[in-house]
Design a protein around this motif. Structure first.
Motif: not given
Ligand SMILES: *Cc1c(COP(=O)(O)O)cnc(C)c1O
Length: 399
Positions: A385-395
């Motif tokens: 799935g795309s956007g994993g790193l952004s999801a982590a960065a958001k946290v």
């Protein structure tokens, strides 16, 4: 080409990353073991350990790894012929009762599988059925490092109390101590086992056993306890060597003193737990997004059942092994092998791997581990799935 030249990063679930401060504290000439600093620092060191284990009771140190601490704990309160109840949620649960078998202690094994925690109602039923109180102890793994399942220690204690069963509650905290919240006294734990090389950030070599007054009493009723594992002289030594049943693990003690100082400077063990919780939520956020497409799966579905020390993953054979190899060779990070999820000759075994995030890890390190994994999935053509790193960065941004 390889981009691995730079500082290497071991992200396996122990031994964990060792702080430079700990290594520097150990880098010194041999100290006098009969007098001076190392003798004088022991009371504070023991107090520091007890504050991390959240106990006001007793702490014994052994020169050993976690397996030695397992045996030390068993040896003080169980005799050949005794029976224990072993609650298993992965490889390490089985490891502990196998250790007990070597001491002539028989285990009734309750298996809870590899994806969900111990069910306390089943524990209560088993203990209620044991009317003669043949079971002398309940062996529980707080975090099973093979599956990354987090067990609810307080709920198991409540089940034991509800059954009115007098068995000792013995908990393996080797993976969890210093990462996942653990309240030895608050949760009514009689014996807790830990080791130096995971959340405590010190090289392998120290086994730690914490025990309650009830466990101390049980020790005193034992016909005999093997001399080396006996915790009694270790917690009430007249002479320095009795803390260790011989020569002290001198350099490990300096390392441990430094790691305990680092925990105190961070704000105490609560602050350390909070960091690990935040970092784990960032890791889970990335993994959950990646898992939306393609083969990646987290081993434990519910966040509340997951450890903050380690995350067990499956990505389909041969992708797990290929990804680990790619990350090590190209980026300089070593991810953990899968453990206890398949038999050795099972080709599916190459689908399992683990990410260790115990001990001395910060947001930058966690983000780098995730980035290396994403680069590896791209390089190897593993759909995700795309956007994993952004999801982590958001946290992380919400720190
Ligand atoms: C690492 C670990 C052990 C074993 O410790 P060793 O130091 O390898 O002997 C036992 N239990 C758990 C939960 C662990 O994480």
């Amino acid at each position: 080409m390889t981009l691995a030249h730079g500082r290497s990063y071991l992200a396996i679930p122990g031994p964990s990353v060792m702080p430079d401060r700990v290594l520097r504290a150990m880098h010194r000439a041999a100290p006098n073991i009969y007098d001076g600093e190392i003798v004088q620092m022991m009371p504070d060191l023991i107090e520091g350990l007890k504050s991390v284990a959240r106990t006001r009771h007793h702490a014994a140190i052994y020169i050993s790894n976690g397996h030695g601490a397992w045996e030390a704990a068993l040896s003080n309160v169980l005799a050949p012929g005794d029976q224990v109840l072993s609650l298993c949620t992965g490889r390490f649960g089985h490891g502990w009762h196998e250790m007990a078998a070597g001491l002539g202690i028989a285990a009734q094994v309750e298996e809870f599988g590899l994806h969900a925690p111990v069910d306390p109602s089943r524990v209560e039923a088993v203990l209620r059925a044991d009317r003669s109180h043949a079971l002398k102890a309940v062996l529980l793994t707080h975090v099973d490092t093979s599956t990354s399942i987090l067990n609810d220690v307080a709920a198991v204690r409540a089940a034991m109390d509800a059954a009115g069963h007098p068995a000792l509650l013995m908990v393996d905290c080797i993976a969890s101590m210093g990462c996942d919240r653990f309240e030895m006294d608050g949760w009514g734990v009689d014996v807790a086992v830990a080791a130096s090389q995971k959340g405590l950030m010190v090289p392998p070599g120290l086994g730690l056993v914490f025990f309650s007054d009830k466990a101390a009493e049980r020790r005193n009723q034992m016909e005999r306890v093997s001399r080396y594992w006996d915790w009694q002289p270790r917690v009430a030594p007249d002479l320095f060597y009795q803390y260790f049943g011989g020569t002290a693990p001198t350099h490990h003690l300096y390392g441990l003193r430094e790691s305990l100082a680092m925990i105190a400077e961070e704000g105490g063990i609560e602050a350390v737990w909070a960091r690990h919780d935040h970092l784990a939520r960032a890791i889970w956020a990335a993994l959950e997004v990646w898992a939306k497409a393609g083969p990646l799966e987290l081993n434990v579905a519910e966040r509340s059942d997951r450890s903050r020390a380690v995350t067990a993953l499956h990505i389909g054979a041969p992708n797990g092994t290929a990804l680990r190899k790619w990350c090590a060779e190209k980026t300089g990070i070593t991810l953990g092998i899968g453990l206890g999820m398949s038999t050795e000759d099972d080709p599916k075994g190459d689908g399992f791997f683990r990410l260790g995030h115990m001990g001395h890890v910060n947001a930058a390190m966690v983000m780098s581990a995730l980035s290396a994994m994403e680069a590896g999935m791209l390089a190897l053509g593993i759909e995700h799935g795309s956007g994993g790193l952004s999801a982590a960065a958001k946290v992380i941004s919400e720190a």
